[in-house]
Design a protein around this motif. Structure first.
Motif, PDB file in Angstrom:
ATOM      1  N   LEU A  84       0.853  -1.178   0.000  1.00 45.42           N
ATOM      2  CA  LEU A  84       0.000   0.000   0.000  1.00 45.42           C
ATOM      3  C   LEU A  84       0.892   1.232   0.000  1.00 45.42           C
ATOM      4  CD1 LEU A  84      -2.921   1.149   0.274  1.00 45.42           C
ATOM      5  CD2 LEU A  84      -2.500   1.204   2.732  1.00 45.42           C
ATOM      6  N   ILE A  85       0.740   2.079  -0.993  1.00 41.10           N
ATOM      7  CA  ILE A  85       1.551   3.286  -1.132  1.00 41.10           C
ATOM      8  C   ILE A  85       0.708   4.471  -0.688  1.00 41.10           C
ATOM      9  CG2 ILE A  85       2.761   4.783  -2.759  1.00 41.10           C
ATOM     10  CD1 ILE A  85       3.174   2.228  -4.483  1.00 41.10           C
ATOM     11  N   ILE A  86       1.183   5.176   0.330  1.00 40.91           N
ATOM     12  CA  ILE A  86       0.469   6.328   0.886  1.00 40.91           C
ATOM     13  C   ILE A  86       1.300   7.582   0.603  1.00 40.91           C
ATOM     14  CG2 ILE A  86      -0.433   7.393   2.989  1.00 40.91           C
ATOM     15  CD1 ILE A  86      -0.391   4.467   4.190  1.00 40.91           C
ATOM     16  N   ILE A  87       0.670   8.574  -0.008  1.00 42.73           N
ATOM     17  CA  ILE A  87       1.360   9.844  -0.248  1.00 42.73           C
ATOM     18  C   ILE A  87       1.289  10.642   1.057  1.00 42.73           C
ATOM     19  CG2 ILE A  87       1.464  11.952  -1.633  1.00 42.73           C
ATOM     20  CD1 ILE A  87       1.893   9.414  -3.305  1.00 42.73           C
ATOM     21  N   ASN A  88       2.427  10.821   1.696  1.00 39.39           N
ATOM     22  CA  ASN A  88       2.485  11.571   2.945  1.00 39.39           C
ATOM     23  C   ASN A  88       2.650  13.064   2.669  1.00 39.39           C
ATOM     24  OD1 ASN A  88       2.548  11.946   5.763  1.00 39.39           O
ATOM     25  ND2 ASN A  88       4.769  11.854   5.785  1.00 39.39           N
ATOM     26  N   ARG A  89       3.518  13.412   1.750  1.00 43.03           N
ATOM     27  CA  ARG A  89       3.731  14.801   1.335  1.00 43.03           C
ATOM     28  C   ARG A  89       3.963  14.793  -0.173  1.00 43.03           C
ATOM     29  NH1 ARG A  89       2.749  15.663   6.089  1.00 43.03           N
ATOM     30  NH2 ARG A  89       3.759  17.115   7.500  1.00 43.03           N
ATOM     31  N   GLY A  90       3.474  15.819  -0.849  1.00 39.43           N
ATOM     32  CA  GLY A  90       3.688  15.937  -2.287  1.00 39.43           C
ATOM     33  C   GLY A  90       2.482  15.490  -3.088  1.00 39.43           C
ATOM     34  N   SER A  91       2.699  15.335  -4.390  1.00 40.03           N
ATOM     35  CA  SER A  91       1.620  14.873  -5.267  1.00 40.03           C
ATOM     36  C   SER A  91       2.191  13.963  -6.340  1.00 40.03           C
ATOM     37  CB  SER A  91       0.897  16.066  -5.910  1.00 40.03           C
ATOM     38  OG  SER A  91       1.777  16.795  -6.728  1.00 40.03           O
ATOM     39  N   ALA A  92       1.327  13.077  -6.822  1.00 41.97           N
ATOM     40  CA  ALA A  92       1.711  12.123  -7.859  1.00 41.97           C
ATOM     41  C   ALA A  92       0.561  11.987  -8.849  1.00 41.97           C
ATOM     42  CB  ALA A  92       2.042  10.769  -7.233  1.00 41.97           C
ATOM     43  N   LEU A 113      -4.738  -3.560  -3.087  1.00 44.15           N
ATOM     44  CA  LEU A 113      -4.964  -4.980  -3.382  1.00 44.15           C
ATOM     45  C   LEU A 113      -3.752  -5.834  -3.017  1.00 44.15           C
ATOM     46  CD1 LEU A 113      -6.913  -4.842  -6.769  1.00 44.15           C
ATOM     47  CD2 LEU A 113      -7.795  -5.379  -4.500  1.00 44.15           C
ATOM     48  N   ARG A 114      -2.574  -5.251  -3.100  1.00 42.72           N
ATOM     49  CA  ARG A 114      -1.343  -5.985  -2.750  1.00 42.72           C
ATOM     50  C   ARG A 114      -1.371  -6.394  -1.280  1.00 42.72           C
ATOM     51  NH1 ARG A 114       1.748  -9.577  -2.990  1.00 42.72           N
ATOM     52  NH2 ARG A 114       3.970  -9.336  -2.795  1.00 42.72           N
ATOM     53  N   MET A 115      -1.931  -5.530  -0.450  1.00 42.20           N
ATOM     54  CA  MET A 115      -2.017  -5.830   0.979  1.00 42.20           C
ATOM     55  C   MET A 115      -2.903  -7.045   1.230  1.00 42.20           C
ATOM     56  SD  MET A 115      -0.710  -3.124   2.923  1.00 42.20           S
ATOM     57  CE  MET A 115      -1.790  -3.048   4.282  1.00 42.20           C
ATOM     58  N   LEU A 116      -3.892  -7.254   0.353  1.00 37.81           N
ATOM     59  CA  LEU A 116      -4.824  -8.362   0.516  1.00 37.81           C
ATOM     60  C   LEU A 116      -4.318  -9.645  -0.131  1.00 37.81           C
ATOM     61  CD1 LEU A 116      -8.115  -6.389  -0.152  1.00 37.81           C
ATOM     62  CD2 LEU A 116      -7.120  -7.011   2.057  1.00 37.81           C
ATOM     63  N   GLY A 117      -3.121  -9.588  -0.704  1.00 42.69           N
ATOM     64  CA  GLY A 117      -2.510 -10.789  -1.250  1.00 42.69           C
ATOM     65  C   GLY A 117      -2.645 -10.955  -2.749  1.00 42.69           C
ATOM     66  N   PHE A 118      -3.222  -9.995  -3.436  1.00 45.63           N
ATOM     67  CA  PHE A 118      -3.354 -10.090  -4.883  1.00 45.63           C
ATOM     68  C   PHE A 118      -2.047  -9.645  -5.534  1.00 45.63           C
ATOM     69  CE2 PHE A 118      -7.704  -9.555  -3.413  1.00 45.63           C
ATOM     70  CZ  PHE A 118      -8.352 -10.565  -4.105  1.00 45.63           C
ATOM     71  N   ASP A 119      -1.516 -10.485  -6.398  1.00 46.55           N
ATOM     72  CA  ASP A 119      -0.268 -10.165  -7.091  1.00 46.55           C
ATOM     73  C   ASP A 119      -0.519  -9.662  -8.503  1.00 46.55           C
ATOM     74  OD1 ASP A 119       1.343 -10.807  -4.942  1.00 46.55           O
ATOM     75  OD2 ASP A 119       1.533 -12.898  -5.528  1.00 46.55           O
ATOM     76  N   ALA A 120      -1.692  -9.112  -8.726  1.00 44.67           N
ATOM     77  CA  ALA A 120      -2.045  -8.605 -10.051  1.00 44.67           C
ATOM     78  C   ALA A 120      -1.190  -7.387 -10.393  1.00 44.67           C
ATOM     79  CB  ALA A 120      -3.523  -8.229 -10.089  1.00 44.67           C
ATOM     80  N   PRO A 121      -0.779  -7.285 -11.644  1.00 44.56           N
ATOM     81  CA  PRO A 121      -0.012  -6.102 -12.046  1.00 44.56           C
ATOM     82  C   PRO A 121      -0.854  -4.837 -11.972  1.00 44.56           C
ATOM     83  CG  PRO A 121      -0.415  -7.555 -13.928  1.00 44.56           C
ATOM     84  CD  PRO A 121      -0.970  -8.239 -12.733  1.00 44.56           C
ATOM     85  N   SER A 122      -0.195  -3.737 -11.716  1.00 43.61           N
ATOM     86  CA  SER A 122      -0.874  -2.443 -11.610  1.00 43.61           C
ATOM     87  C   SER A 122      -1.431  -2.038 -12.974  1.00 43.61           C
ATOM     88  CB  SER A 122       0.105  -1.384 -11.105  1.00 43.61           C
ATOM     89  OG  SER A 122      -0.516  -0.139 -11.039  1.00 43.61           O
TER      90      SER A 122
END
Length: 145
Positions: A84-92, A113-122
């Motif tokens: 899980l990628i969380i933006i703490n500061r900045g923008s993307a 979804l990665r946290m839930l175990g899914f290895d599906a590509p982004s």
């Protein structure tokens, strides 16, 4: 004899592109200076609102802190996210086939979804639009919490 230069922000980023060691040095400094913000960012996210405080403490202690500079890819399209990628500061920007889909800012997240175990590509790439401090919660930290 003393020399002094003034660099515009864009010039500094061009130097980072040519000098990966300098980029790593500055990224480490950004992560260190913003480390105190990680706990409050994770605890303030709506997705974690009802979680046990001890569980959240474990996530804070085991998450990764990263810094990205403009135009730097956090996730490439078709690649499996680290967590899980969380933006703490900045923008993307989320982009698909080089087309901007959505801008995400402080407090936004991607890759759940990665946290839930899914290895599906982004399905999209995640690219830093400005200098970003990012919190990554890898699946292993989630499982062991």
């Amino acid at each position: 004899l003393c020399f002094c230069w003034e660099l515009a922000r864009t010039d500094a980023f061009d130097i980072f592109d040519m000098q990966p060691d300098a980029r790593q040095h500055f990224a480490a400094g950004i992560c260190k200076s913003l480390d105190y913000t990680v706990d409050s960012r994770i605890r303030s996210l709506p997705i974690f609102r009802h979680f046990d405080p001890e569980f959240l403490c474990h996530l804070v202690l085991n998450c990764e802190r990263r810094a990205y500079f403009p135009r730097q890819y956090m996730v490439c399209e078709g690649e499996v996210c680290d967590g899980l990628i969380i933006i703490n500061r900045g923008s993307a920007v989320l982009e698909k086939e080089s087309i901007d889909i959505k801008t995400i800012t402080c407090g936004s997240y991607w890759g759940g979804l990665r946290m839930l175990g899914f290895d599906a590509p982004s399905c999209c790439a995640l690219v830093a639009q400005s200098t970003c401090h990012v919190i990554v919660i890898p699946r292993k930290a989630w499982q062991t919490a």
